[in-house]
Design a protein around this motif. Structure first.
Motif, short mmCIF file in Angstrom:
data_model
loop_
_atom_site.label_atom_id
_atom_site.label_comp_id
_atom_site.label_asym_id
_atom_site.label_seq_id
_atom_site.Cartn_x
_atom_site.Cartn_y
_atom_site.Cartn_z
N LEU A 1 0.96 -1.25 -0.02
CA LEU A 1 -0.16 -0.09 0.14
C LEU A 1 1.01 1.20 0.10
O LEU A 1 1.96 1.36 0.53
CB LEU A 1 -0.75 -0.09 1.15
CG LEU A 1 -0.23 0.26 2.72
CD1 LEU A 1 -0.03 1.58 2.92
CD2 LEU A 1 -1.28 -0.52 3.74
N VAL A 2 0.27 2.39 -0.56
CA VAL A 2 1.05 3.86 -0.51
C VAL A 2 0.13 4.62 0.45
O VAL A 2 -1.20 4.43 -0.05
CB VAL A 2 1.18 4.05 -1.94
CG1 VAL A 2 1.21 5.60 -1.78
CG2 VAL A 2 2.13 3.37 -2.57
N LYS A 3 0.61 5.43 1.38
CA LYS A 3 -0.17 6.21 2.01
C LYS A 3 0.33 7.64 1.97
O LYS A 3 1.60 7.92 2.22
CB LYS A 3 -0.06 5.60 3.67
CG LYS A 3 -0.93 6.43 4.59
CD LYS A 3 -0.45 5.91 6.00
CE LYS A 3 -1.51 6.90 7.02
NZ LYS A 3 -1.10 6.20 8.58
N TYR A 4 -0.50 8.49 1.71
CA TYR A 4 -0.25 10.02 1.65
C TYR A 4 -1.12 10.60 2.63
O TYR A 4 -2.30 10.69 2.67
CB TYR A 4 -0.57 10.33 0.34
CG TYR A 4 0.02 11.71 -0.04
CD1 TYR A 4 1.30 12.07 -0.47
CD2 TYR A 4 -0.80 12.84 0.44
CE1 TYR A 4 1.80 13.34 -1.06
CE2 TYR A 4 -0.09 14.11 0.08
CZ TYR A 4 1.05 14.34 -0.42
OH TYR A 4 1.65 15.64 -0.64
N ASN A 5 -0.41 11.33 3.57
CA ASN A 5 -1.08 12.21 4.59
C ASN A 5 -1.07 13.51 3.86
O ASN A 5 -0.39 14.13 3.99
CB ASN A 5 -0.44 12.05 5.75
CG ASN A 5 -0.29 10.69 6.63
OD1 ASN A 5 -1.33 10.01 6.68
ND2 ASN A 5 0.87 10.39 6.95
N PHE A 6 -2.36 14.00 4.21
CA PHE A 6 -2.67 15.20 3.90
C PHE A 6 -2.42 16.44 5.15
O PHE A 6 -2.37 17.54 4.81
CB PHE A 6 -4.12 15.70 3.05
CG PHE A 6 -4.42 15.05 1.65
CD1 PHE A 6 -3.81 15.54 0.50
CD2 PHE A 6 -4.89 13.72 1.62
CE1 PHE A 6 -4.10 15.02 -0.49
CE2 PHE A 6 -5.13 13.06 0.51
CZ PHE A 6 -4.72 13.80 -0.64
N MET A 7 -2.68 15.73 6.04
CA MET A 7 -2.39 16.60 7.42
C MET A 7 -1.27 15.76 8.28
O MET A 7 -1.61 14.94 9.07
CB MET A 7 -3.54 16.62 8.20
CG MET A 7 -4.83 17.29 7.43
SD MET A 7 -6.38 17.35 8.35
CE MET A 7 -5.99 18.75 9.55
N PRO A 8 0.03 16.09 7.87
CA PRO A 8 1.10 15.00 8.48
C PRO A 8 1.03 15.30 9.82
O PRO A 8 0.73 16.26 10.66
CB PRO A 8 2.49 15.89 7.94
CG PRO A 8 1.72 16.50 6.63
CD PRO A 8 0.43 16.91 7.07
N GLU A 9 1.30 14.05 10.66
CA GLU A 9 1.35 13.89 12.09
C GLU A 9 2.93 13.41 12.39
O GLU A 9 3.56 12.85 11.69
CB GLU A 9 0.38 13.00 12.52
CG GLU A 9 -1.20 13.75 12.30
CD GLU A 9 -2.23 12.51 12.62
OE1 GLU A 9 -1.80 11.85 12.98
OE2 GLU A 9 -3.12 12.97 12.56
N ALA A 10 3.08 13.25 13.72
CA ALA A 10 4.35 12.70 14.21
C ALA A 10 4.12 11.09 13.78
O ALA A 10 3.13 10.67 13.93
CB ALA A 10 4.36 12.88 15.62
N VAL A 11 5.38 10.56 13.59
CA VAL A 11 5.24 9.06 12.88
C VAL A 11 6.10 8.35 13.83
O VAL A 11 6.50 7.21 13.48
CB VAL A 11 5.53 8.95 11.59
CG1 VAL A 11 4.87 9.79 10.58
CG2 VAL A 11 7.07 9.74 11.51
N ALA A 12 6.18 8.64 15.04
CA ALA A 12 6.96 8.00 15.92
C ALA A 12 6.45 6.56 16.33
O ALA A 12 7.23 5.50 16.60
CB ALA A 12 7.32 8.67 17.34
#
Length: 1350
Positions: free
Chosen positions: A1022-1033
Motif C-alpha cells: 500500500l501507499v499512504k499519503y497524509n494530507f495533514m502530516p502527524e508525528a510518525v514515531a
C-alpha cells in the motif's frame, strides 16, 4: 553581361599542387597572359570581311557596319527585318575574342535591341554563345548613337562571328554597327586520322609519378576514340577517351594481387562532344586528389585504393593505344579529329611533335593543320519545321537522316502521300513508323517499332524503305536488327516531306506535332538534301529552324543536381531525381533531416534513433545517431566498431599494435557533431597484466591514442591534455603511489586505468597504438566506448537586436547558383529587415514586411523577384518562428513555420548566378541610410534571431554580438514558444540556451512530462499519503518514509480531481481510498466481478452514494484509465476513451469533503472511521497489479512514494536499514513497491505511424540510403508461410501452458525480495529523480512485464 568570379574548385587540392599549376600556363597555348586582350579586331578589316544575309541597298552594305563609322548609310540594314537576317565578320584567322560592342545605324531610327552571337572556325557548323547554361541573348541598343559593350565571360576563340538580330527598334528597322575586341591566338594543331599515335617516351624506363598536369584541346565528329593512354607493368594506368560522345577518365594507382585493394577509378563528364567544336580538358592530380576539368567545369574526386603514385612504363601515347603495348581490349578506337595545345607536366607535346622530337611513325601523313569534316546540321525547337521536296507519284519511299535529342517524344518526319500519310516519330525513346494508305475502298496499315533509349543525346541514324508489300526500318545501320514488314501495302509518294514539325491542318494529322533536337545527313529519295539551296530560299521552306548549327545543350553539364541527385533533361529544361539521397527540392539541395538531436527534441520527439544532417545543405551527408532525451539534456551517441575488452598481445615500442576505431559516421560527420556540441565525452579503458601504459611519471609512453586531425595524445581517460597521467594519478589513488597509472606499476595481477576523455577538440578516438604486450605473461585489453555529446550550440546560437540601427555584419555570402537561408526569429515589432547582401545590381534580402508577412527578395540580373508568405496569426507575438528560404537555378522557395510555403520558377532564359560583393548585414538592410530612416523607409530588426544558417554554415551570432554595440548575445523567453511541449501540467523553466520541463508537481516524468510514473503492487502493498502530516514515531517498523514534509492541502474540499490508470488480473481490490477525520470518504474499488465502483460519502446520507461506472470486467490484465472530477454535487467520470458520464449527488448530500486526512493506494490501513463495506469486501488480500500516473488534486502520491523507494535504496540508515526516520512525512509505503510502467495508459501524445513519420527508424541495421532491392515482394512462398504459421501456433500453446504452471506454482512467493536488495546494491543515482529516471533493475522490469502478460 556581367563579369564572373573565377571558380574556386582548385581549393580541393593540397597547397602543394600550386607548384604544378605553374606548369599549366602552356595548356591554353597562345592565350595571352601578360597583356590585356582588348584590341579592336573588326575596324581594321576590309569591307570584304563583312557579309550578311541581305542588304537593304548599296549604302547599307555590311562593310559599313563598323563602330562609330558614318560611311555609306551609316551602317548595315537588311532587306527585310525578320528573324532570318545576320551580319557576319571574318577576322582573317582564329582570334581570342573577349568583348563585343554594337551601335545602331548612324543618325537613324534603326537599331537592334537584342541579338545572338554565333562563332565558327570555318564559316560553317556554327556554335551559339552560351552563358549561364543557355544560348545567350545579348541586350542591344536603345538608340542609334550610344554603344553597348558586353564582356564575354568566358571568352571564345574563333575566326568567323555572326550576329543574329532577335529584336529591333519599333520605330524603324534592323540597323547595326559593331566592334569586336580581343587579340591574336596561336597554337600548334595536330590532325589525327584515326591511325596515327604520338608516343611521348619517358627519360627513364619506369616513371613513379606523384603529380600530373595534363592539358589539351580537341574537336571531333566521332563519338568514340582514345585521346591518351599510359600504363605500367604493375597494373597502373591512365586513360582518357571519348565514349558515346562523353569524356571518360580512368585511373588506377595500384591494386594488390589479393584483390583487397582495388585502385580502379572511373569518372565521366560532358556529352555532345562529337559536335566538331573545340573542347578544353585539364587533368590535375596530386597523389589521390584529382581535378578533372572539361570546358571550365571541374569535378573533384579521390582515386580508389591506398596508393599515391602513378607507375608508368616507357611512354604516354596521345591519339590512341600504343602499338607496342598490350593487346587493345574492348574494341577501342583511336582518336580521329584535331588536338591542340597538348601539355604534359610542362612539356608542349604538339611543339615537340612539330620539331620531330617524338615518335610519330604511325602516321601515314602527319598534318599540323586541322582537316575539317563537312556536315550541315539543322536545329529544331518546338515551333520549327523543315519542308523538303521529293519525287512525286513514285511507288517507293526511301528516306534517311541522323538525329540527336534529349526528348523522349517528337515528330521526326511526316509526308502526305498521294492517298495516305507517312509518319516517323519518336515515342518513349523508340522509333515508330506509321503508314496509312486508303485506296479503292481498301485500307493499308503498316506499323514498325524499333530501338530504345534513343533520346540519349547521341547521333542515331534512321533508314526507311517502303514499297509494294514491303517496309524496312533500320536504326544505326544495324541490318541484322532491322524491322521488316511484308503486310499488304501500296504507296505513291506525294512529293513533299516535313521534318521536325508539321502544323498544317490535314485529314489524318500526325500523332505528334514537333521535335526538339538536331538532324543531319538527310536523304530524300536516296539523294542528299541540298540544305544550302534551302538556306538560300531556292528550294523547300522552313520556319524557326537554325541551319548549319546544332544548338542542342547539355543541361546536365555542369550538373546542378546536388548530393548525388540524378539529372534528367529535355530540350529546354532539366530535372533532378532526389530519391534515396536524403535531400529534397528542385536541385536536391535541402536536407530532409534535422541537424541534431536537440532539434528533434524541440519538435516534440522522444528518445530514438534518427538521421541527422549537421551541415544541412553542406557537403556532409546524413547519418544515423542515437538520441537520448533526458529531462534537462539531450545526448547524441555515435557508436564504433571496436569490441569491448579486445585483447592485445605481441606489441612493443618498436612494433606497436594499432587498433583502428571506425564509427557509424565518417570522421568529418563526427567532427561536425563535436564542434557544435556543448560537451562531449568518450570512455576509454585499459585492462593490463604486466603491460605498462603511459610509463609514468617521466618515461616515454608505451601507448597513445589518436584523435581528431590525426594528432597523437599521451594522456588517458580522467586526465587532461598536457598531463601525462591516468585518472588515478589525478585523484592520487593509484595502486602504487610511485606511478600515475595503475598499469605502469607492471603488476602480474589484472589492473585497469579507465576514465572519460572530455576535451572535445580531440575527440573522437580514431586509433589506439599499444606498445607493451610482448613480454612473457604480459597482456592487455582495450575498450573504447561510444562518443557521447550533449547539446547543440549552433541550434541555440542567438543574438538580440535592441535598437533599430543595430546590426551584425559578416563576410559576403557565397551563393552563386544555389543558396539556402534558415533561421528562427521572435519579435514584438511590426516589421524589420532580417538580413541583406548587395552586389552591383544583384541582391538578396529577407524581411518582416508586416505583422503577418515575411518577404524573400533577390535579383540575379533578370530584375527583382519577391516571394511573400502570409501568416494567419500575428508574427510579432514574441514567439519563435522559423523561416527557410532557398534559391537555385530552377526555383525560389520561401517557407514559414513549416506551414506556409510559396515558390516561383526561375525564368527559362536569363542570368542564374547571384553575384554579391558587400558584407552580409544581419539585423538591418545593407542599404539603410539616415535619409531612409528619416523617411520611414526600411527599418532595422528589433528582436531575436537564432540558428542563422546559410548554405549549411551556422553564423556565430553570439560571438559577433559580444563586440557589437546595440546587440546582445543570446536570447531569453524560450518558454513562450516551446512551453507547449511541457505536457500534463509540467512547467516550462527558462535556460540560457533552451528550456526544460519541470515535472515535479505532476504524475509524469521525461523531457516533456509524458512518461507515466507507475508501480507494481504485490498483495499487501500500500501507499499512504497524509494530507495533514502527524508525528510518525509510532509507525510500523515495515514503513519507509521520506524526511521531507509537504505543505498541508486545504482540509475541506468542494471539488476533487482524480486521475490514474491501472492494470490487474485480480478482483476484488481497492484502487484508491481517501479518508477524513470525520466520516467522509471517497473510494474507488474493483468489485468481485471486476467492475469498477466509486463510493462517495460526504455526510447527510445514511448510505454512501455509489456509482457503478462500468459492468465490464476490468480485471482483465489490460491497462485502463480513469479520470474523475467533482464540483459540488456534479460528478463527471471518464473511463478509458469512452465519453465522460455525469452523475449528481442527492440533494440531501453535503457538498464538502471535510477534514481530508489520508489517501491510500492498493489497500486501506487506517485507524479512524473507514467504510466497512470496503474493509469487508475489497481490502483483502489487497490490490495486485500496476497503478500509474496517480493524481489527486494536484498531488502525485505514487510518484512521491517511488522516490521514497529510491532514496531508501540509495541512502539507508546505517545499522538500521528499515528504521523509521523521526521527521514527519506526507508519504509512506508498506510492502514491496517496484517502479513499472505495466499499468501505463496509452500515450498522452499519440505517436505518428512509421509510415507517416519521416524521422522514425525501426531498431534494425537499415542503412541509408535505403536499398529498394531489400523490399520483399508480395509473392512470398506460400508453403513456407503455412509451415511457419503451424510451428508458431504450437510453440505459442506450449509457452502459454508453461507460463500458467509457473504462475500457479509461485503465486504466493515474494519474488521481489531479491530484486529490491539488488536495487539497493546497484543503484548509485545522485538524487531521487535521477534514480527513478535511470532505473537499472532489469529483473524488476521483467517481473512487471510477467504480471502484465499473465
Amino acid at each position: 553581361m556581367r563579369r564572373h568570379r573565377p571558380a574556386r574548385g582548385l581549393m580541393f587540392l593540397s597547397p602543394l599542387v600550386l607548384w604544378i599549376f605553374s606548369h599549366v600556363s602552356g595548356a591554353h597555348g597562345a592565350l595571352p597572359t601578360t597583356q590585356k586582350c582588348d584590341e579592336a579586331l573588326a575596324s581594321p578589316l576590309p569591307h570584304t570581311a563583312f557579309t550578311s544575309s541581305s542588304v537593304f541597298s548599296n549604302g547599307y552594305a555590311p562593310g559599313y557596319a563598323k563602330l562609330n563609322r558614318r560611311g555609306g548609310a551609316g551602317g548595315w540594314s537588311p532587306l527585310d527585318s525578320d528573324h532570318y537576317q545576320w551580319l557576319q565578320v571574318d577576322l582573317g584567322s582564329r582570334k581570342q575574342v573577349s568583348a563585343i560592342a554594337t551601335q545602331g545605324r548612324y543618325s537613324s531610327s534603326d537599331w537592334t535591341t537584342q541579338y545572338r552571337l554565333l562563332y565558327s572556325d570555318t564559316g560553317r557548323n556554327w556554335k551559339p554563345y552560351h552563358q549561364d547554361g543557355n544560348i545567350w541573348a545579348f541586350s542591344g541598343n536603345s538608340n542609334s548613337e550610344s554603344a553597348v559593350r558586353h564582356e564575354l565571360q568566358p571568352g571564345i576563340v574563333a575566326r568567323f562571328l555572326r550576329l543574329v538580330p532577335l529584336d529591333w527598334s519599333e520605330e524603324g528597322r534592323i540597323g547595326l554597327r559593331i566592334e569586336v575586341y580581343g587579340c591574336s591566338y596561336w597554337s600548334d594543331v595536330i590532325n589525327f586520322d584515326g591511325q596515327g599515335v604520338i608516343s611521348y617516351r619517358f627519360k627513364v624506363k619506369k616513371m613513379k609519378i606523384i603529380k600530373d598536369v595534363i592539358a589539351l584541346r580537341f574537336k571531333t565528329s566521332e563519338s568514340e576514340g582514345v585521346i591518351l593512354h599510359g600504363e605500367g607493368q604493375q597494373g597502373d594506368y591512365i586513360t582518357l577517351e571519348l565514349r558515346k560522345a562523353r569524356l571518360l577518365l580512368q585511373i588506377n594507382l595500384g591494386s594488390n594481387q589479393y584483390g583487397s585493394i582495388l585502385g580502379h577509378t572511373s569518372v565521366t563528364t560532358g556529352s555532345l562532344l562529337d559536335d566538331n567544336h573545340w573542347h578544353s580538358v585539364v587533368i590535375e592530380r596530386y597523389r589521390r586528389n584529382v581535378n578533372f576539368t572539361l570546358d571550365r567545369h571541374t569535378q573533384h574526386f579521390r582515386t580508389n585504393g591506398e596508393f599515391d603514385h602513378l607507375d608508368l612504363d616507357y611512354e604516354l601515347s596521345f591519339g590512341g593505344m600504343p602499338y607496342s603495348g598490350k593487346p587493345v581490349g574492348g574494341g577501342r578506337k583511336n582518336f580521329k579529329g584535331c588536338m591542340e595545345s597538348i601539355n604534359y607536366n610542362g612539356d608542349n607535346i604538339t611543339d615537340l611533335a612539330r620539331r620531330k622530337k617524338l615518335d610519330t611513325s604511325s602516321f601515314r601523313n602527319l598534318s599540323f593543320s586541322c582537316v575539317e569534316t563537312h556536315s550541315f546540321p539543322v536545329f529544331f525547337n518546338a515551333t520549327s519545321f523543315l519542308q523538303l521536296p521529293g519525287r512525286a507519284n513514285h511507288d517507293v519511299i526511301s528516306v534517311g537522316f541522323q538525329f540527336r535529342t534529349w526528348n523522349s517524344n517528337g515528330l521526326l518526319l511526316f509526308s502526305n502521300l498521294d492517298d495516305g500519310t507517312l509518319e516517323v516519330s519518336l515515342e518513349d525513346g523508340k522509333i515508330k513508323v506509321h503508314v496509312n494508305v486508303s485506296r479503292a475502298s481498301r485500307n493499308y496499315l503498316v506499323d514498325l517499332l524499333s530501338g530504345s533509349g534513343l533520346n540519349d543525346g547521341q547521333w542515331h541514324a534512321i533508314r526507311l524503305v517502303a514499297k509494294e508489300n514491303f517496309a524496312m526500318l533500320t536504326i544505326d545501320g544495324e541490318e541484322a536488327s532491322a524491322v521488316r514488314s511484308t503486310s499488304p501495302l501500296i504507296v505513291t509518294t506525294g512529293g513533299t516531306y516535313h521534318l521536325g514539325g508539321y502544323f498544317l491542318q490535314t485529314l489524318f494529322p500526325p500523332s505528334q506535332r514537333s521535335f526538339q533536337g538536331c538532324m543531319q545527313a538527310i536523304l530524300v529519295d536516296d539523294q542528299p538534301a541540298d540544305l544550302h539551296a534551302v538556306e538560300a530560299g531556292r528550294v523547300g521552306a522552313f520556319e524557326n529552324v537554325s541551319l548549319d548549327m546544332c544548338a542542342l545543350l547539355d543541361r546536365c553539364m555542369p550538373n546542378h543536381c546536388e548530393h548525388g541527385g540524378r539529372c534528367k533533361q529535355t530540350g529546354d529544361s532539366f530535372s533532378c531525381t532526389c530519391d534515396g539521397t536524403g535531400y529534397a527540392g528542385a536541385t536536391c539541395h535541402t536536407s530532409i533531416y534535422e541537424p541534431s538531436c536537440e532539434a528533434y527534441k524541440h519538435l516534440g520527439r522522444s528518445s530514438d534513433t534518427y538521421w541527422v544532417d549537421p551541415d544541412g545543405s553542406g557537403p556532409l551527408g546524413p547519418f544515423k545517431v542515437n538520441c537520448n532525451m533526458t529531462e534537462d539534456k539531450v545526448w547524441t551517441t555515435v557508436i564504433n566498431n571496436l569490441p569491448p575488452k579486445i585483447g592485445v598481445t605481441g606489441s612493443s615500442r618498436e612494433r606497436r599494435t594499432v587498433l583502428q576505431v571506425n564509427y557509424s559516421a565518417s570522421m568529418d560527420q563526427v567532427t561536425a557533431i563535436t564542434t557544435s556540441a556543448e560537451y562531449c565525452e568518450q570512455q576509454i579503458a585499459y585492462s593490463c597484466r604486466m603491460s605498462r601504459l603511459l610509463n609514468t611519471p617521466d618515461g616515454t609512453p608505451f601507448t597513445w591514442w589518436v584523435g581528431r586531425g590525426s594528432e597523437k595524445h599521451f594522456y588517458w581517460g580522467g586526465s587532461a591534455p598536457g598531463i601525462q597521467k591516468c585518472a588515478c594519478g589525478i585523484d592520487k589513488n593509484c595502486v602504487d603511489p610511485k606511478y600515475d597509472c595503475n598499469c605502469d606499476a607492471d603488476f602480474r595481477q589484472w589492473r585497469e586505468d579507465s576514465g572519460l576523455l572530455v576535451y572535445k577538440e580531440h575527440l573522437p578516438v580514431s586509433q589506439v597504438a599499444v606498445g607493451d604486450t610482448n613480454r612473457q605473461g604480459s597482456e592487455a585489453k582495450l575498450t573504447v566506448g561510444p562518443l557521447r555529446c550533449q547539446g547543440d550550440n549552433d541550434y541555440w546560437n542567438a543574438a538580440s537586436f535592441t535598437t533599430p540601427s543595430s546590426y551584425l555584419h559578416f563576410a559576403t555570402f557565397q551563393g552563386e547558383t544555389s543558396a539556402d537561408i534558415s533561421f528562427y526569429f521572435k519579435t514584438s515589432a511590426p516589421y524589420g529587415v532580417f538580413l541583406e547582401n548587395l552586389g552591383n545590381t544583384d541582391f538578396i534580402r529577407l524581411e518582416l514586411k508586416s505583422p503577418l508577412t515575411v518577404s524573400f527578395s533577390f535579383d540575379v540580373g533578370n530584375g527583382p523577384v519577391e516571394l511573400t508568405v502570409h501568416s494567419a496569426t500575428s508574427l510579432n507575438d514574441d514567439q519563435w518562428h522559423r523561416v527557410v528560404a532557398e534559391r537555385n537555378v530552377k526555383e525560389a522557395v520561401l517557407q514559414l513555420d513549416q506551414t506556409y510555403r510559396t515558390s516561383r520558377l526561375a525564368p527559362a532564359q536569363g542570368h542564374t548566378r547571384l553575384e554579391l560583393f558587400s558584407q552580409l548585414y544581419v539585423g538591418k538592410p545593407a542599404s539603410l541610410t539616415c535619409q531612409d530612416s528619416a523617411a520611414g523607409g526600411q527599418r532595422g530588426f528589433l528582436g531575436c534571431i537564432r540558428a542563422l544558417r546559410m548554405n549549411g554554415i551556422t553564423l556565430d551570432l553570439e560571438e559577433r554580438a559580444k563586440v557589437t554595440p546595440g546587440v546582445k548575445p543570446g536570447c531569453q523567453g524560450h518558454c513562450t514558444s516551446f512551453g507547449m511541449y511541457c505536457r500534463n501540467g509540467g512547467k516550462c523553466v527558462e535556460k540560457y540556451n533552451g528550456y526544460l520541463c519541470d515535472c515535479t508537481a505532476t504524475a509524469y516524468d521525461g523531457p516533456s512530462c509524458t512518461r507515466d510514473v507507475g508501480g507494481f503492487f504485490e498483495a499487501g502493498t500500500l501507499v499512504k499519503y497524509n494530507f495533514m502530516p502527524e508525528a510518525v514515531a509510532g509507525a510500523s517498523r515495515d514503513m519507509k518514509v521520506v524526511t521531507h514534509q509537504l505543505t498541508p492541502h486545504e482540509a475541506n474540499l468542494t471539488k476533487e480531481e482524480v486521475a490514474f490508470s491501472f492494470s490487474t488480473s485480480s478482483a476484488p481490490a481497492v484502487l484508491m481510498y481517501v479518508s477524513s477525520k470525520t466520516q467522509d470518504y471517497l473510494a474507488v474499488v474493483l468489485r468481485q466481478n471486476g467492475s469498477l465502483q466509486v463510493r462517495y460519502n460526504l455526510g447527510g446520507l445514511k448510505e454512501p452514494f455509489v456509482i457503478d461506472v462500468d459492468q465490464r470486467n476490468l480485471a482483465n490484465g489490460q491497462p485502463h484509465s480513469l479520470n474523475m472530477s467533482r464540483m459540488d454535487r456534479r460528478v463527471s467520470i471518464q473511463l478509458d476513451h469512452y465519453p465522460p458520464v455525469s452523475y449528481s449527488l442527492p440533494d440531501a448530500s453535503d457538498t464538502q469533503f471535510n477534514l481530508v486526512k489520508t489517501l491510500f493506494l492498493g489497500k486501506v490501513f487506517e485507524t479512524g472511521h473507514v467504510d466497512p463495506v470496503v474493509i469487508e469486501r475489497y481490502n483483502t488480500p489487497g490490490f495486485v497489479g500496476c497503478l500509474s500516473r496517480v493524481e489527486f488534486n494536484g498531488v502525485a502520491p505514487l510518484k512521491s512514494a517511488l522516490k521514497t523507494v529510491t532514496q531508501a535504496q540509495v541512502t539507508p540508515t546505517p545499522g538500521q536499514p528499515d528504521a523509521q526516520p523521526a521527521a514527519p512525512s506526507p508519504v509512506s509505503y508498506q510492502g514491496k513497491l517496484v517502479e513499472s510502467n505495466c499499468g501505463a495508459s496509452p500515450l498522452t501524445i499519440p505517436p505518428m505511424s512509421a509510415a507517416t513519420d519521416p524521422w522514425h527508424l525501426d531498431k534494425t541495421d537499415a542503412e541509408f540510403p535505403f536499398n529498394e532491392e531489400r523490399v520483399i515482394p508480395d509473392g512470398v512462398n506460400r508453403d513456407s508461410a503455412i509451415i511457419g504459421g503451424i510451428i508458431a501456433v504450437v510453440i505459442f500453446t506450449i509457452l502459454c501452458t508453461l507460463v500458467f504452471l509457473i504462475r500457479y506454482m509461485f503465486r504466493h512467493k515474494g519474488t521481489y525480495h531479491t530484486n529490491e536488495a539488488k536495487g539497493r546494491e546497484e543503484s548509485a543515482a545522485e538524487s531521487a529523480d535521477t534514480a527513478i529516471i535511470g532505473t537499472d533493475n532489469p529483473e524488476t522490469i521483467d517481473e512487471s512485464k510477467k504480471e502484465w502478460f499473465i
